[in-house]
Write a protein that holds these residues in place. Structure first.
Motif, PDB file in Angstrom:
ATOM      1  N   THR A 260     -23.798  -6.487  52.071  1.00  0.00           N
ATOM      2  CA  THR A 260     -22.843  -7.149  52.759  1.00  0.00           C
ATOM      3  C   THR A 260     -23.259  -8.534  53.144  1.00  0.00           C
ATOM      4  O   THR A 260     -22.580  -9.667  53.073  1.00  0.00           O
ATOM      5  CB  THR A 260     -22.254  -6.293  53.795  1.00  0.00           C
ATOM      6  OG1 THR A 260     -21.431  -5.347  53.066  1.00  0.00           O
ATOM      7  CG2 THR A 260     -20.967  -6.825  54.390  1.00  0.00           C
ATOM      8  N   LYS A 261     -24.491  -8.365  53.877  1.00  0.00           N
ATOM      9  CA  LYS A 261     -25.089  -9.663  54.679  1.00  0.00           C
ATOM     10  C   LYS A 261     -25.427 -10.624  53.428  1.00  0.00           C
ATOM     11  O   LYS A 261     -25.349 -11.707  53.538  1.00  0.00           O
ATOM     12  CB  LYS A 261     -26.372  -8.962  55.542  1.00  0.00           C
ATOM     13  CG  LYS A 261     -25.869  -8.430  56.842  1.00  0.00           C
ATOM     14  CD  LYS A 261     -27.026  -7.926  57.631  1.00  0.00           C
ATOM     15  CE  LYS A 261     -26.563  -7.252  58.619  1.00  0.00           C
ATOM     16  NZ  LYS A 261     -27.800  -6.486  59.283  1.00  0.00           N
ATOM     17  N   ALA A 262     -26.252 -10.079  52.547  1.00  0.00           N
ATOM     18  CA  ALA A 262     -26.594 -10.822  51.309  1.00  0.00           C
ATOM     19  C   ALA A 262     -25.569 -11.653  50.810  1.00  0.00           C
ATOM     20  O   ALA A 262     -25.756 -12.823  50.383  1.00  0.00           O
ATOM     21  CB  ALA A 262     -27.621 -10.140  50.315  1.00  0.00           C
ATOM     22  N   THR A 263     -24.510 -11.004  50.154  1.00  0.00           N
ATOM     23  CA  THR A 263     -23.373 -11.784  49.442  1.00  0.00           C
ATOM     24  C   THR A 263     -22.735 -12.677  50.598  1.00  0.00           C
ATOM     25  O   THR A 263     -22.234 -13.625  50.162  1.00  0.00           O
ATOM     26  CB  THR A 263     -22.353 -10.809  49.099  1.00  0.00           C
ATOM     27  OG1 THR A 263     -22.267  -9.547  49.871  1.00  0.00           O
ATOM     28  CG2 THR A 263     -23.126 -10.070  47.919  1.00  0.00           C
ATOM     29  N   ALA A 264     -22.529 -12.090  51.790  1.00  0.00           N
ATOM     30  CA  ALA A 264     -22.047 -13.246  52.830  1.00  0.00           C
ATOM     31  C   ALA A 264     -22.869 -14.490  52.728  1.00  0.00           C
ATOM     32  O   ALA A 264     -22.224 -15.641  53.092  1.00  0.00           O
ATOM     33  CB  ALA A 264     -21.736 -12.583  54.091  1.00  0.00           C
ATOM     34  N   ALA A 265     -24.119 -14.388  52.908  1.00  0.00           N
ATOM     35  CA  ALA A 265     -24.966 -15.255  52.810  1.00  0.00           C
ATOM     36  C   ALA A 265     -24.916 -16.548  51.870  1.00  0.00           C
ATOM     37  O   ALA A 265     -24.712 -17.630  51.664  1.00  0.00           O
ATOM     38  CB  ALA A 265     -26.498 -15.020  53.180  1.00  0.00           C
ATOM     39  N   ALA A 266     -24.667 -15.836  50.432  1.00  0.00           N
ATOM     40  CA  ALA A 266     -24.466 -16.489  49.289  1.00  0.00           C
ATOM     41  C   ALA A 266     -23.227 -17.208  49.262  1.00  0.00           C
ATOM     42  O   ALA A 266     -23.094 -18.294  48.622  1.00  0.00           O
ATOM     43  CB  ALA A 266     -24.615 -15.519  48.067  1.00  0.00           C
ATOM     44  N   ALA A 267     -22.127 -16.626  49.636  1.00  0.00           N
ATOM     45  CA  ALA A 267     -20.820 -17.326  49.567  1.00  0.00           C
ATOM     46  C   ALA A 267     -20.779 -18.556  50.710  1.00  0.00           C
ATOM     47  O   ALA A 267     -20.363 -19.464  50.426  1.00  0.00           O
ATOM     48  CB  ALA A 267     -19.554 -15.999  50.227  1.00  0.00           C
ATOM     49  N   ALA A 268     -21.347 -18.106  52.018  1.00  0.00           N
ATOM     50  CA  ALA A 268     -21.534 -19.322  52.874  1.00  0.00           C
ATOM     51  C   ALA A 268     -22.353 -20.571  52.160  1.00  0.00           C
ATOM     52  O   ALA A 268     -21.953 -21.626  52.677  1.00  0.00           O
ATOM     53  CB  ALA A 268     -22.081 -19.110  53.791  1.00  0.00           C
ATOM     54  N   ARG A 269     -23.240 -20.049  51.575  1.00  0.00           N
ATOM     55  CA  ARG A 269     -24.115 -21.421  50.934  1.00  0.00           C
ATOM     56  C   ARG A 269     -23.398 -22.091  49.890  1.00  0.00           C
ATOM     57  O   ARG A 269     -23.358 -23.268  49.629  1.00  0.00           O
ATOM     58  CB  ARG A 269     -25.529 -20.671  50.419  1.00  0.00           C
ATOM     59  CG  ARG A 269     -26.381 -21.733  49.734  1.00  0.00           C
ATOM     60  CD  ARG A 269     -26.701 -22.915  50.767  1.00  0.00           C
ATOM     61  NE  ARG A 269     -27.889 -23.827  50.350  1.00  0.00           N
ATOM     62  CZ  ARG A 269     -27.628 -25.014  50.499  1.00  0.00           C
ATOM     63  NH1 ARG A 269     -27.174 -25.396  51.905  1.00  0.00           N
ATOM     64  NH2 ARG A 269     -28.794 -25.963  50.119  1.00  0.00           N
ATOM     65  N   ALA A 270     -22.459 -21.388  49.022  1.00  0.00           N
ATOM     66  CA  ALA A 270     -21.739 -21.985  47.994  1.00  0.00           C
ATOM     67  C   ALA A 270     -20.786 -22.832  48.730  1.00  0.00           C
ATOM     68  O   ALA A 270     -20.513 -24.189  47.988  1.00  0.00           O
ATOM     69  CB  ALA A 270     -21.080 -20.654  47.190  1.00  0.00           C
ATOM     70  N   ALA A 271     -20.010 -22.663  49.913  1.00  0.00           N
ATOM     71  CA  ALA A 271     -19.245 -23.424  50.559  1.00  0.00           C
ATOM     72  C   ALA A 271     -19.887 -24.724  50.980  1.00  0.00           C
ATOM     73  O   ALA A 271     -19.301 -25.752  51.015  1.00  0.00           O
ATOM     74  CB  ALA A 271     -18.456 -22.748  51.515  1.00  0.00           C
ATOM     75  N   GLU A 272     -21.060 -24.292  51.572  1.00  0.00           N
ATOM     76  CA  GLU A 272     -21.979 -25.331  51.984  1.00  0.00           C
ATOM     77  C   GLU A 272     -22.236 -26.578  51.088  1.00  0.00           C
ATOM     78  O   GLU A 272     -22.176 -27.674  51.180  1.00  0.00           O
ATOM     79  CB  GLU A 272     -23.217 -25.173  52.685  1.00  0.00           C
ATOM     80  CG  GLU A 272     -22.922 -24.289  53.978  1.00  0.00           C
ATOM     81  CD  GLU A 272     -24.278 -23.697  54.524  1.00  0.00           C
ATOM     82  OE1 GLU A 272     -25.261 -23.885  53.919  1.00  0.00           O
ATOM     83  OE2 GLU A 272     -24.323 -23.052  55.368  1.00  0.00           O
ATOM     84  N   LEU A 273     -22.694 -26.048  49.825  1.00  0.00           N
ATOM     85  CA  LEU A 273     -23.082 -26.880  48.743  1.00  0.00           C
ATOM     86  C   LEU A 273     -22.034 -27.730  48.192  1.00  0.00           C
ATOM     87  O   LEU A 273     -22.042 -28.746  47.742  1.00  0.00           O
ATOM     88  CB  LEU A 273     -23.733 -26.056  47.438  1.00  0.00           C
ATOM     89  CG  LEU A 273     -25.157 -25.234  47.886  1.00  0.00           C
ATOM     90  CD1 LEU A 273     -25.596 -24.591  46.949  1.00  0.00           C
ATOM     91  CD2 LEU A 273     -26.238 -26.459  47.980  1.00  0.00           C
ATOM     92  N   ALA A 274     -20.644 -27.166  48.158  1.00  0.00           N
ATOM     93  CA  ALA A 274     -19.620 -27.834  47.778  1.00  0.00           C
ATOM     94  C   ALA A 274     -19.271 -28.888  48.473  1.00  0.00           C
ATOM     95  O   ALA A 274     -18.858 -29.882  48.020  1.00  0.00           O
ATOM     96  CB  ALA A 274     -18.383 -26.789  47.578  1.00  0.00           C
ATOM     97  N   GLU A 275     -19.420 -28.686  49.980  1.00  0.00           N
ATOM     98  CA  GLU A 275     -19.163 -29.816  50.666  1.00  0.00           C
ATOM     99  C   GLU A 275     -20.209 -31.203  50.449  1.00  0.00           C
ATOM    100  O   GLU A 275     -19.800 -32.044  50.598  1.00  0.00           O
ATOM    101  CB  GLU A 275     -19.418 -29.456  52.275  1.00  0.00           C
ATOM    102  CG  GLU A 275     -18.292 -28.424  52.488  1.00  0.00           C
ATOM    103  CD  GLU A 275     -17.063 -29.052  52.768  1.00  0.00           C
ATOM    104  OE1 GLU A 275     -16.822 -30.320  53.106  1.00  0.00           O
ATOM    105  OE2 GLU A 275     -15.878 -28.374  52.394  1.00  0.00           O
ATOM    106  N   THR A 276     -21.455 -30.817  50.044  1.00  0.00           N
ATOM    107  CA  THR A 276     -22.439 -31.969  49.844  1.00  0.00           C
ATOM    108  C   THR A 276     -22.069 -32.647  48.480  1.00  0.00           C
ATOM    109  O   THR A 276     -22.534 -33.815  48.356  1.00  0.00           O
ATOM    110  CB  THR A 276     -23.823 -31.382  49.688  1.00  0.00           C
ATOM    111  OG1 THR A 276     -23.865 -30.363  48.456  1.00  0.00           O
ATOM    112  CG2 THR A 276     -24.200 -30.470  51.138  1.00  0.00           C
ATOM    113  N   LEU A 277     -21.219 -32.184  47.685  1.00  0.00           N
ATOM    114  CA  LEU A 277     -21.043 -32.638  46.377  1.00  0.00           C
ATOM    115  C   LEU A 277     -19.751 -33.472  46.443  1.00  0.00           C
ATOM    116  O   LEU A 277     -19.323 -33.851  45.008  1.00  0.00           O
ATOM    117  CB  LEU A 277     -20.944 -31.692  45.358  1.00  0.00           C
ATOM    118  CG  LEU A 277     -22.233 -30.721  44.778  1.00  0.00           C
ATOM    119  CD1 LEU A 277     -21.825 -29.633  44.022  1.00  0.00           C
ATOM    120  CD2 LEU A 277     -23.140 -31.734  44.241  1.00  0.00           C
ATOM    121  N   ILE A 278     -18.908 -33.509  47.654  1.00  0.00           N
ATOM    122  CA  ILE A 278     -17.671 -34.092  47.586  1.00  0.00           C
ATOM    123  C   ILE A 278     -17.785 -35.696  47.401  1.00  0.00           C
ATOM    124  O   ILE A 278     -18.840 -36.184  47.863  1.00  0.00           O
ATOM    125  CB  ILE A 278     -16.939 -33.927  48.791  1.00  0.00           C
ATOM    126  CG1 ILE A 278     -16.431 -32.429  49.029  1.00  0.00           C
ATOM    127  CG2 ILE A 278     -15.942 -34.812  49.217  1.00  0.00           C
ATOM    128  CD1 ILE A 278     -15.937 -32.159  50.163  1.00  0.00           C
TER     129      ILE A 278
END
Length: 278
Positions: A260-278
């Motif tokens: 649960t913790k690992a996948t939450a970290a991955a999902a959070a990072r995906a959201a962060e990376l999306a913001e950097t690509l705007i």
């Protein structure tokens, strides 16, 4: 939309790297007409090799490819996407093709802004098993995507595995965490299991063979059995047996919580990376 004479839509792959190449090869294996597929890229030698292998048409001119396409698959690297898209505004606005992005992390809003807006657009999150025809892709469509478009997307995606639709773009971050990054989790567990085998006295080669084939066999059972993963596990776990002891150890050490913790970290990072690509 200008339609082709073929019963299937004409596809233009803007970038035919590993994933785009896997998808178009999968389509060819499923008898999609090679004459209805175009691919572009910067490496002409690689393109001509691909054309010789598959029979598709190739060009290094993105505009030329889109002029002939009903569906455009955007397969360039995320950091290159804006530079690739901006020169295409005139042709995509005039042609109005269905656009499918297989670039990780790029949000629909960004893609629409780079291409002039008001276009049918689908974001696809495939995973690396697609390279061997065993993938699964999470799909999100904007409001301009029709039922016919969705049918086209499913045909394209299912050439290398399965496809599922999500209701919100945010859910693609969860897809990334579960299936996009997920193959690496299974690789890690297989690696750890093989190392454990070595600690128990097996040779590295034998330990890896056992761990690898066990992962492959368990995956096949998960794919083909009617039982849930929990029921499959229960059937293997005899009361008082060896498997039960291992499962108890996993549970006592909170394997589920770690997942649960690992996948939450991955999902959070995906959201962060999306913001950097705007």
């Amino acid at each position: 939309m200008n339609r082709t004479a073929n019963p299937q839509p004409t596809l233009a792959f803007i970038g035919a790297g590993n994933m785009g190449g896997a998808i178009l090869r999968g389509l060819i294996r499923q008898s999609y007409p090679a004459t209805a597929i175009l691919a572009t890229g910067r490496d002409l030698e690689r393109l001509h090799t691909l054309a010789a292998e598959t029979g598709i048409r190739v060009t290094n001119n993105n505009i030329e490819a889109i002029e002939q396409a009903d569906v455009v698959i955007l397969g360039v690297k995320p950091q290159m996407m804006k530079a690739v898209c901006e020169p295409l505004v005139e042709v995509v606005q005039r042609r109005q093709p269905l656009l499918i992005s297989i670039a990780a992390g790029l949000q629909v809003e960004s893609l629409e802004s780079w291409l002039g807006g008001n276009l049918p657009l689908v974001r696809s999150m495939p995973n690396t098993p697609s390279l061997v025809g065993a993938g699964i892709a999470g799909l999100y469509a904007n409001k301009r995507v029709t039922a016919e478009h969705k049918s086209w997307v499913e045909t394209i995606s299912q050439a290398v595995g399965q496809a599922v639709w999500v209701d919100t773009e945010q859910q693609l971050d969860a897809v990334t965490a579960i299936s996009g990054s997920g193959p690496a989790y299974y690789f890690l567990f297989t690696e750890a299991l093989a190392q454990a085998g070595e600690q128990l006295g097996l040779t590295p080669e034998l330990a890896l063979q056992l761990a690898r084939q066990t992962a492959a066999g368990a995956g096949r059972m998960l794919e083909t059995a009617d039982d849930s993963p929990a029921e499959l596990r229960r059937k293997v776990t005899s009361p008082g047996g060896t498997t039960e002891q291992a499962i108890l150890s996993f549970e006592q050490n909170d394997l589920r919580g770690l997942a649960t913790k690992a996948t939450a970290a991955a999902a959070a990072r995906a959201a962060e990376l999306a913001e950097t690509l705007i």
